[in-house]
Design an enzyme around this catalytic site. Structure first.
Site, PDB file in Angstrom:
ATOM      1  N   CYS A  39       1.879   3.499   2.069  1.00  0.00           N
ATOM      2  CA  CYS A  39       2.858   3.756   3.144  1.00  0.00           C
ATOM      3  C   CYS A  39       3.789   2.590   3.413  1.00  0.00           C
ATOM      4  O   CYS A  39       4.657   2.674   4.300  1.00  0.00           O
ATOM      5  CB  CYS A  39       2.119   4.140   4.420  1.00  0.00           C
ATOM      6  SG  CYS A  39       1.300   5.739   4.301  1.00  0.00           S
TER       7      CYS A  39
ATOM      8  N   GLU B 273       3.378  -0.487   4.664  1.00  0.00           N
ATOM      9  CA  GLU B 273       3.246  -1.436   5.770  1.00  0.00           C
ATOM     10  C   GLU B 273       2.389  -2.648   5.430  1.00  0.00           C
ATOM     11  O   GLU B 273       2.334  -3.599   6.204  1.00  0.00           O
ATOM     12  CB  GLU B 273       2.668  -0.739   7.013  1.00  0.00           C
ATOM     13  CG  GLU B 273       1.177  -0.446   6.967  1.00  0.00           C
ATOM     14  CD  GLU B 273       0.848   0.870   6.293  1.00  0.00           C
ATOM     15  OE1 GLU B 273      -0.304   1.316   6.385  1.00  0.00           O
ATOM     16  OE2 GLU B 273       1.753   1.455   5.670  1.00  0.00           O
TER      17      GLU B 273
ATOM     18  N   ASN C 152       0.843  -1.190   0.000  1.00  0.00           N
ATOM     19  CA  ASN C 152       0.000   0.000   0.000  1.00  0.00           C
ATOM     20  C   ASN C 152       0.887   1.252   0.000  1.00  0.00           C
ATOM     21  O   ASN C 152       2.116   1.155   0.098  1.00  0.00           O
ATOM     22  CB  ASN C 152      -0.925  -0.027   1.220  1.00  0.00           C
ATOM     23  CG  ASN C 152      -0.172   0.210   2.512  1.00  0.00           C
ATOM     24  OD1 ASN C 152       0.932  -0.289   2.703  1.00  0.00           O
ATOM     25  ND2 ASN C 152      -0.767   0.967   3.415  1.00  0.00           N
TER      26      ASN C 152
END
Length: 717
Positions: free
Chosen positions: A271, A273, A269
């Protein structure tokens, strides 16, 4: 219980509004709306109305007391017409025009519904590769990233949230150098975070200073070899410049892929994570750890009994979200309900440490992080197993890593993820994710540029209790961003209130690794550097992240972008302009008297005369003149000379300037002294090379050297 800043964020983004854009919902109403909508899933599994109501009330209590919050799309959309509750999506991009633009369309639908998207562009043939259907050539991955970027710009997610993308490319793709440098200009690809998918073999080649192969994804043939260490240095250099690209250790991620029979994970995704398969989505939620410190007998300790109860309720909540969410694509609905991945994480960890009296940059803090996450992981898996017994294992369980003799059935393929919790932590009034405090007091820029001045509430409480609070002191801390070295602050308070820039980068990575050991998916963590950090500092962090078992790493050097979410320094008054960032280079004044040489170099446009001068501090200016030329050519040469002179007087190394000048090509290259002169900027670079060589050897340098390779030009540029 909600802070003023929390209410500001809720009113701007989360609460229901009327046609004039005015909120028609209170925060309590929002929590009731979300709890009611999510709890409806309980009725799918035989629970009575009274049981559903009881669970709804527990969901509400957990959120309203800010012990747990789900990801933003759930807060925004649950119980509303849109109904899309997941935050993270990954879409496939195959090497056909049909696939590319089908994915553009799907991206638009996801962004409209409030989600963020990740892609790997690794399957696309490289730029200038053959396209047999048209007898043309491919434009390559970067050009198609620009198409996705433009589509994202045109869509504002659900009217409340700007789209975000993660763009990934394998380190062995032939266009990897272009990808690494594609965000060198901060105004390019503004809707993308980018990460290089780094393999184990590449990192081994970096350690051994060996070459590695670039492979055309269309033909599967080796097309070129590059020195791994130079490519690694280029990644480091670009990350030092503005924080991008990040690194994802893709082999390590696939080693932990819970459903390998369904395919390989190729992206995350936005970001970083949440690694996901193509067409997979995940809904996240975070527990506010600052709510679980108690004081029995006057000594702070962690209330594990209360924490365990909230973990179990949160897992039930996130599993229910899967069933009530409306997904924008049929393929996503099928994949999500087949794997039922959830990502329970934490926020407020730095606040927990402060309440426990433990400095973030200490081995004791690392131990606490490990113990807390190990407990959460254990409780979450146990609850997922209980839900599997009650509701059935996730449909793709067969062939998964859990499908072993005497293995435990799981309701969810993954249960834990550490998200960054940017706006969620504002709502909860706590520190973000597992990050240290950015600063004890700071300016937070959110949403449409609104600036919020924040003082850490725990610090303010202690300051008032111990009698050293004053408005002027808070303003001074906001200006400095740290309490280090302030005589007004008691030493024990100073030690535990460490901020991101007080902490050596190694502690950031140690903490990330401590949590990663007990997280199914990955950990979103930014390693903050001061503006004065060097590329060597960044390189060491990347290597340490690899050695300690992290799945990725992101760095950010303070002030390396024009805009950043958090900043410290002078608080702006309305209408005032911001002060110059610390560490910004300023050219020293031009001296009255200089001395130097003038060199004549033949170019394809005529003879170029390059004058190089220095003063007591070193090289200070360059002039370039082309015979009798005037007009545009003369003004361009004058502009180039002025920029070079300003850079020299600002302390930029001449070697770095030469790397930017050499290799620039114009339509009319020339020959001089046995070498090719590619353009006027190339000629100025040659003259600077000659000047430095003469100073070093004491002998005139006249030979025109062959300009260096693209990779050599980029590394250290």
């Amino acid at each position: 219980m909600l802070t003023k800043n929390a209410i500001t964020v809720l009113e701007k983004r989360y609460l229901r509004k009327d046609e004039q854009g005015k909120p028609i919902e209170t925060p309590e109403g929002m929590f009731h709306r979300v709890a009611s909508a999510v709890a409806q899933a309980e009725s799918f599994y035989g629970n009575t109305d009274s049981q559903v109501k009881e669970i709804e009330e527990e969901f509400y209590r957990m959120m309203s007391e800010l012990e747990f919050l789900p990801n933003s799309p759930t807060l925004m959309n649950a119980g509303r017409e849109l109904g899309q509750l997941a935050a993270c999506f990954v879409l496939p991009i195959e090497d056909t025009m049909e696939s590319i633009f089908e994915t553009v369309k799907h991206t638009a639908l996801i962004h409209k519904s409030g989600g963020g998207t990740g892609f790997s562009f690794s399957k696309l043939r490289p730029a200038m590769d053959v396209v047999q259907s048209t007898n043309g050539v491919s434009s390559g991955p970067i050009s198609f990233m620009e198409v996705f970027n433009a589509a994202t710009e045109a869509i504002k997610q659900g009217g409340t949230r700007r789209g975000a993308n993660m763009g990934c490319l394998r380190v062995d793709h032939p266009n990897i150098l272009d990808f690494i440098t594609c965000k060198k200009d901060n105004n390019k690809l503004t809707n993308f975070n980018i990460s290089v998918l780094v393999t184990e073999s590449f990192m081994e080649a970096v350690e051994k200073n060996e070459d590695y192969d670039l492979i055309n994804p269309r033909t599967k043939q080796v097309v070129k070899s590059l020195n791994a260490r130079k490519v690694f240095d280029l990644i480091v250099n670009m990350a030092w410049r503005n924080g991008e690209p990040g690194i994802i250790f893709i082999d390590r991620i696939n080693k932990d892929n819970p459903t390998p029979k369904l395919g390989m994970i190729e992206s995350t995704n936005p970001c970083g994570e949440q690694p996901l398969l193509p067409y997979e989505a995940c809904n996240l939620g975070s527990i506010n750890l600052s709510k679980f410190v108690v004081m029995p007998g006057g000594q702070p300790t962690i209330d594990y009994m209360k924490l365990g109860k909230v973990v179990r309720t949160a897992v039930r909540f996130l599993d229910d979200v899967i069933d009530v969410s409306k997904y924008p694509l049929e393929q996503i609905d099928k994949m999500v309900k087949g794997n039922r991945k959830i990502g329970l994480g934490v926020m407020g960890f730095a606040d927990m440490l402060i309440k426990l009296g433990i400095p973030y940059d200490s081995e004791q803090a690392i131990q606490v992080g490990s113990e807390v996450m190990r407990f959460i992981q254990s409780e979450a898996r146990q609850m997922s197993a209980e839900l599997a017994a009650e509701r059935g294992a996730f449909p793709n369980f067969e062939g998964s890593i859990y499908d072993v003799p005497d293995g435990i059935k799981m309701r969810n393929a993954t249960v834990t993820t550490i998200a960054p919790t940017g706006t969620l932590s504002i709502i909860a009034g706590c520190s973000s994710g597992i990050e240290p405090l950015f600063a004890v007091a700071y300016i937070r820029t959110v949403l449409d540029g609104t600036e919020l001045v924040e003082v850490n509430p725990i610090f303010e409480e202690i300051a008032r209790e111990r009698g050293f609070y004053s408005e002027s002191l808070m303003k001074e801390i906001a200006r400095r961003g740290t309490v280090r070295g302030m005589k007004e602050i008691p030493s024990d308070v100073e030690r535990i209130f460490v901020s991101a820039h007080d902490i050596a980068p190694v502690w950031h990575i140690k903490m990330q690794a401590a949590f990663q050991n007990y997280v199914d998916n990955a950990v979103s963590k930014t390693v903050n550097f001061p503006n004065s950090a060097t590329t060597s500092d960044v390189a060491e962090v990347f290597k340490l992240a690899y050695r300690l078992g992290c799945k990725g790493v992101t760095v950010y050097r303070d002030g390396s972008r024009e805009e950043q979410v958090l900043s410290v320094g002078t608080v702006k008054k309305e209408g005032a302009t911001s002060e110059t960032e610390p560490g910004v280079l300023q050219p020293r004044p031009r001296p009255v008297r200089t001395y130097g040489v003038t060199e004549k170099i033949k170019t394809g446009c005529g003879s170029l005369y390059v004058t190089i001068n220095e003063d007591e501090e070193g090289l200070c200016e360059v002039f370039a003149r082309m015979g009798k030329s005037g007009g545009c050519a003369s003004s361009q040469l004058d502009a180039v000379s002025r920029v070079i002179s300003a850079a020299l007087r600002a302390g930029v190394k001449p070697e770095s300037i030469i790397k930017q000048l050499r290799g620039n090509v114009c339509p009319s290259p020339g020959w001089d002294q046995g070498g090719r002169v590619l353009s006027c900027p190339d000629a100025i670079g040659i003259a600077l090379e000659h000047y430095l060589q003469s100073k070093e050897t004491g002998q005139p340098a006249e030979t025109v050297s062959k300009w260096s390779s693209t990779l050599d030009n980029l590394v250290g540029a």
